[in-house]
Design an enzyme around this catalytic site. Structure first.
Site, PDB file in Angstrom:
ATOM      1  N   TYR A   1       0.824  -1.214   0.000  1.00 59.82           N
ATOM      2  CA  TYR A   1       0.000   0.000   0.000  1.00 59.82           C
ATOM      3  C   TYR A   1       0.848   1.249   0.000  1.00 59.82           C
ATOM      4  CZ  TYR A   1       0.940   1.153   4.909  1.00 59.82           C
ATOM      5  OH  TYR A   1       1.548   1.518   6.078  1.00 59.82           O
TER       6      TYR A   1
ATOM      7  N   ARG B   1       7.894   3.622  -5.027  1.00 59.98           N
ATOM      8  CA  ARG B   1       8.054   2.725  -3.872  1.00 59.98           C
ATOM      9  C   ARG B   1       6.989   1.631  -3.893  1.00 59.98           C
ATOM     10  NH1 ARG B   1       7.990   5.334   2.013  1.00 59.98           N
ATOM     11  NH2 ARG B   1       5.773   5.488   1.576  1.00 59.98           N
TER      12      ARG B   1
ATOM     13  N   ARG C   1      -8.401 -19.924  -0.429  1.00 60.59           N
ATOM     14  CA  ARG C   1      -7.339 -19.773   0.566  1.00 60.59           C
ATOM     15  C   ARG C   1      -6.296 -20.889   0.466  1.00 60.59           C
ATOM     16  NH1 ARG C   1      -5.598 -20.955   5.691  1.00 60.59           N
ATOM     17  NH2 ARG C   1      -4.677 -19.187   6.803  1.00 60.59           N
TER      18      ARG C   1
ATOM     19  N   HIS D   1      -1.736 -21.038   1.217  1.00 65.19           N
ATOM     20  CA  HIS D   1      -0.541 -20.231   1.462  1.00 65.19           C
ATOM     21  C   HIS D   1       0.271 -20.009   0.192  1.00 65.19           C
ATOM     22  CE1 HIS D   1      -1.687 -20.954   5.557  1.00 65.19           C
ATOM     23  NE2 HIS D   1      -0.614 -20.335   6.037  1.00 65.19           N
TER      24      HIS D   1
ATOM     25  N   LYS E   1       6.482  -1.835   2.057  1.00 64.59           N
ATOM     26  CA  LYS E   1       5.265  -1.237   2.638  1.00 64.59           C
ATOM     27  C   LYS E   1       4.123  -2.236   2.490  1.00 64.59           C
ATOM     28  CE  LYS E   1       3.393   3.423   3.227  1.00 64.59           C
ATOM     29  NZ  LYS E   1       3.470   3.429   4.673  1.00 64.59           N
TER      30      LYS E   1
HETATM   31  N1  PDD Z   1       3.074   5.464   7.201  1.00 67.04           N
HETATM   32  N2  PDD Z   1       7.709   4.196   8.757  1.00 67.04           N
HETATM   33  C1  PDD Z   1       6.557   3.505   8.783  1.00 67.04           C
HETATM   34  C2  PDD Z   1       6.511   2.213   9.492  1.00 67.04           C
HETATM   35  C3  PDD Z   1       5.418   4.024   8.146  1.00 67.04           C
HETATM   36  O1  PDD Z   1       4.270   3.330   8.148  1.00 67.04           O
HETATM   37  C4  PDD Z   1       5.496   5.291   7.500  1.00 67.04           C
HETATM   38  C5  PDD Z   1       4.325   5.886   6.789  1.00 67.04           C
HETATM   39  C6  PDD Z   1       6.722   5.981   7.512  1.00 67.04           C
HETATM   40  C7  PDD Z   1       6.890   7.309   6.832  1.00 67.04           C
HETATM   41  O2  PDD Z   1       6.928   7.145   5.448  1.00 67.04           O
HETATM   42  P1  PDD Z   1       6.440   8.294   4.462  1.00 67.04           P
HETATM   43  O3  PDD Z   1       7.225   9.508   4.768  1.00 67.04           O
HETATM   44  O4  PDD Z   1       6.742   7.760   3.121  1.00 67.04           O
HETATM   45  O5  PDD Z   1       4.968   8.488   4.716  1.00 67.04           O
HETATM   46  C8  PDD Z   1       7.801   5.384   8.141  1.00 67.04           C
HETATM   47  C9  PDD Z   1       1.883   5.836   6.481  1.00 67.04           C
HETATM   48  C10 PDD Z   1       1.646   7.295   6.431  1.00 67.04           C
HETATM   49  C11 PDD Z   1       0.708   5.036   7.022  1.00 67.04           C
HETATM   50  O6  PDD Z   1       0.879   3.839   7.163  1.00 67.04           O
HETATM   51  O7  PDD Z   1      -0.356   5.595   7.255  1.00 67.04           O
END
Ligand code: PDD
Length: 288
Positions: free
Chosen positions: A32, A51, A99, A101, A146
């Protein structure tokens, strides 16, 4: 009627339902992004989408659209929802499949959604500063992805909230990694330190903007790890993140940071950050 993007098309939000066998829903099998929208413009949209692509590749998934196609869809979404100040949340899951894995067959279509939400800049907190707690980092070893799997982050944030704090600052064996949804930096003797962009942190886009600001304005910054002791004894501590922007931390574990007010360098960075936002987003889009 609020619109969302669902698999490449604008759809009415109320009409879209999640399939109970969506792999994002069952396994957190997806990635995400959260992108800030200022004045109807995506802020650092290319960096976020780059990213997203890297996160998808890291888990063996291919985005169903090119970055340019996604950007066009997101701009259209901002326009139809008439979003001025807020965020776009987008996620891609490995699709709907019985479902198992194992990855589903190669013809399974990823599920891509994006929606908008109005949100103002957290100006009051940014001016006053916020408090934090420290917690053990119990996450996996690919925090650079992410991924939708955020359970340890949620547990950390909840603990912070229950302690009356804004954020939980995580550490591994006493070495600070990052916040539950933000990156962390300290300032000692005028020099900023922040965890290097390794597998142990998310390489934040706001962190990158901050690094660029420092380079452009001769503010010394070291991408080096620091300990909990250094954190507590730092002159200044601040968070960076899409929704938090540059947020001063004035207290950690009930112990004051510096004199307990936002530090000079942090405030300077906030001013430069605001200039960056103005450069990108000061002219309203036609739809506003
Ligand atoms: N979170 N570290 C973590 C674990 C994060 O989830 C986030 C961002 C950041 C900062 O990254 P950036 O500057 O690219 O937003 C660092 C988002 C905002 C969220 O999960 O809501």
């Amino acid at each position: 009627m609020e619109k969302i993007i669902y698999n490449g098309k604008l759809s009415e939000r109320a009409k879209i339902k999640v399939d109970i066998e969506d792999r994002g829903y069952q396994f957190g099998d997806g990635v995400y992004e959260v992108i800030r929208v200022y004045n109807g413009h995506l802020f650092t949209g290319d960096e976020h989408l780059q990213r997203l692509m890297e996160s998808a590749e890291s888990i063996g998934m291919k985005l169903p659209y090119s970055i340019i196609e996604i950007k066009t869809q997101l701009n259209e979404l901002i326009r139809v929802n008439q979003l001025s100040s807020g965020i776009i949340y987008l996620q891609v899951t490995r699709g709907v499949s019985q479902r198992n894995h194992l990855f589903p067959s190669a013809d399974t279509v990823p599920v891509f959604i994006a929606y908008t939400r109005e949100m103002q800049r957290p100006t009051a907190a940014m001016e006053k500063g916020v408090s934090a707690i420290s917690v053990e980092d119990i996450r996996w070893l690919r925090c650079d992805i992410k991924s939708l799997n955020l359970l340890p982050n949620l547990l950390a944030k909840q603990k912070a909230s229950e302690a009356g704090c804004f954020e939980a600052i995580q550490h591994r064996n006493g070495v600070v990694t990052e916040g539950s949804s933000s990156n962390v930096s300290i300032v000692v003797d005028g020099i900023i330190k922040t965890h290097p962009a390794t597998n142990l942190i998310l390489n934040g886009i706001t962190r990158k903007v901050m690094l660029e600001i420092c380079r452009q304005n001769n503010i010394e910054i070291k991408e080096e790890t620091f300990t909990i002791e250094e954190l507590l004894q730092a002159d200044e501590v601040f968070l960076t993140g899409t929704t938090t922007e540059i947020m001063p931390i004035i207290e950690i574990d009930k112990s004051k940071i510096g004199n307990g007010t936002p530090g000079t360098i942090t405030k300077q960075l906030q001013r430069y950050f605001k200039e960056k936002v103005a450069e990108c987003c000061s002219v309203p889009t036609k739809a506003q």
